[in-house]
Enzyme design. Structure first.
Site, PDB file in Angstrom:
ATOM      1  CG  ASP A  80      36.426  26.635  13.495  1.00 21.30           C
ATOM      2  OD1 ASP A  80      35.567  26.441  14.386  1.00 21.30           O
ATOM      3  OD2 ASP A  80      37.587  26.214  13.574  1.00 21.30           O
ATOM      4  CD  GLU A 140      32.581  26.939  16.167  1.00 22.61           C
ATOM      5  OE1 GLU A 140      32.311  26.953  14.954  1.00 22.61           O
ATOM      6  OE2 GLU A 140      33.451  26.215  16.686  1.00 22.61           O
ATOM      7  CG  ASP A 145      34.972  22.581  13.741  1.00 24.34           C
ATOM      8  OD1 ASP A 145      34.487  23.229  14.689  1.00 24.34           O
ATOM      9  OD2 ASP A 145      35.997  22.939  13.139  1.00 24.34           O
ATOM     10  CG  ASP A 196      41.171  25.955  13.349  1.00 20.28           C
ATOM     11  OD1 ASP A 196      40.576  26.223  14.396  1.00 20.28           O
ATOM     12  OD2 ASP A 196      42.390  25.685  13.299  1.00 20.28           O
ATOM     13  CG  HIS A 249      26.220  64.336   0.015  1.00 19.04           C
ATOM     14  ND1 HIS A 249      25.955  65.615   0.472  1.00 19.04           N
ATOM     15  CD2 HIS A 249      26.984  63.765   0.981  1.00 19.04           C
ATOM     16  CE1 HIS A 249      26.506  65.804   1.656  1.00 19.04           C
ATOM     17  NE2 HIS A 249      27.143  64.687   1.995  1.00 19.04           N
ATOM     18  CD  GLU A 287      30.691  61.488   6.564  1.00 19.69           C
ATOM     19  OE1 GLU A 287      31.534  60.602   6.819  1.00 19.69           O
ATOM     20  OE2 GLU A 287      30.928  62.494   5.859  1.00 19.69           O
TER      21      GLU A 287
END
Length: 407
Positions: free
Chosen positions: A11, A52, A77, A126, A211, A286
């Site tokens: 919703d 939606e 809906d 909702d 890293h 990053e």
């Protein structure tokens, strides 16, 4: 085709149409009705229809990440969305066409069934959308009030049948989404109580590996997503030393990495030693440092003194053309939650960067965002955090570089 099926409930709403908008979405097990994932997210100023569609898109991506083979029924809906996605109504508005294309791209044609339901049968989605709008109006970010129960069988199925190594994941299991917009609070609901309590079982342990070095690392230049540098010779050596240590310990059960090359290379070294596949998670990339990419701190201060001062003062201030620490924290929390949902009670190696690791550390400690400027994190350093079922965390190791000692 998987024996399991999913129901996506979605919703969206806008207070003004267009106005401040949000969506709510959840994924249920079709057989049991159990909620496997839920999310509420404010999306800024938008129309009801855009909200939606965003809800449907988020729900489908979550279902795909849980099990890409499982059949899916979307219940909404919005007659417009259901009829347009079912192919019975034309899509005239450009924004709707773009969103509809993104929705269609999640699954192959014919995989998803769309069903209209009356609003009273869509109350859960909702509620999520309205909660997100209410919180956004106060400058806060939606999070579940209690962790969503993740079906262990579903997690194992997703682990086995999920995207292959090297593919991009784009879903947000929101079991513990707690990155708030305030620098002093990582969540908008109550912080889990600290201290000793009942036995919560085995935690999920995230072993966070920064890293190895690139050419930019010893020069102390901003290095986010720009240029995507690879590891230097020194960085490759560091990656191998970290992999050796992890293999010797023998505790890693899964590997997740940032999509950037320097992390992929570091993760590959560990994967070779451990005999594991690598899963790429986009949210662990990053920070995008924008115009500061490739510059030293001094160069950035000389060219953008006011912007740099604002960046140092507030996690909400981004570099020119880049991301703020608040924005980074939101996606890092989403990525973390996906790891916790996919690998409960496992030890997971997460290969990532300075900002995501410092963000996870400060969230584990319930520390303000500015605390990241007081943390030193070396290339190829190891950090470990235990995440418990009640949302609490324990920092076990930080910035361990013992494996990089020479001689």
């Amino acid at each position: 085709m998987s024996a399991r099926g999913f129901v996506v409930e979605a919703d969206g709403g806008s207070r003004g149409n267009p106005g401040p908008a949000a969506y709510g979405a959840l994924v249920r097990d079709a057989a049991t009705g159990a909620v496997l994932w839920e999310m509420g997210e404010a999306i800024g100023v938008a129309t009801n229809n855009v909200a939606e569609y965003r809800g449907v898109l988020a729900g489908l991506r979550a279902a795909r990440d849980l099990d890409p083979e499982a059949p899916v029924e979307v219940r909404a809906d919005s007659k417009l969305v259901v009829e347009q996605m079912s192919g019975r109504w034309k899509i005239k508005h450009a924004d709707m066409r773009d969103l509809a294309a993104q929705v269609r791209d999640v699954y192959p044609a014919g995989h998803v069934k769309y069903t209209w339901v009356p609003r009273e049968k869509n109350k859960h989605a909702d509620r999520l959308a309205n909660e997100a709008m209410d919180l956004a109006a106060k400058g806060e970010v939606w999070r579940p009030k209690t962790p969503v129960a993740v079906d262990p069988e579903l997690v194992e199925s997703a682990t086995a049948a999920g995207p292959a190594a090297g593919t991009r994941t784009a879903v947000v299991p929101g079991a513990r989404a707690d990155a708030g917009s305030s620098p002093d609070r990582a969540a908008n609901s109550e912080t889990p109580p600290a201290g000793w309590g009942p036995d919560l079982g085995t935690p999920t342990t995230c072993v966070l590996l920064r890293h190895g070095e690139t050419a930019l690392t010893p020069q102390k230049r901003f290095s986010g997503v720009g240029g995507d540098p690879e590891l230097s010779e020194r960085g490759l050596w560091q990656a191998e030393r970290a992999a050796e240590l992890l293999a010797a310990r023998g505790t890693i059960q899964a590997i997740v990495t940032s999509p950037l090359a320097r992390c992929r290379q570091t993760a590959a070294a560990a994967a070779r030693r451990l005999g594991l596949q690598v899963r790429v998670e986009e949210g662990f990339r990053e920070t995008d440092f924008g115009a500061w990419e490739g510059l030293t701190f001094g160069e950035a201060r000389e060219r953008w003194p006011d912007e740099l001062a604002a960046w140092l003062a507030s996690p909400d201030a981004p570099p020119p053309g880049g991301e703020s620490f608040t924005e980074v924290a939101r996606r890092v929390v989403v990525a973390r939650d996906k790891v916790l949902a996919r690998y409960p009670a496992k030890t997971v190696l997460v290969v990532t960067h300075v900002t995501p690791i410092k963000t996870l550390v400060r969230l584990a400690l319930d520390a303000p965002a500015q605390s990241m400027f007081r943390m030193e994190l070396s290339a190829a350093a190891l950090t470990a955090i235990n995440w418990w079922a009640d949302g609490n965390a324990s920092l076990r190791v930080y910035n361990d570089t013992s494996h990089l000692r020479e001689g």
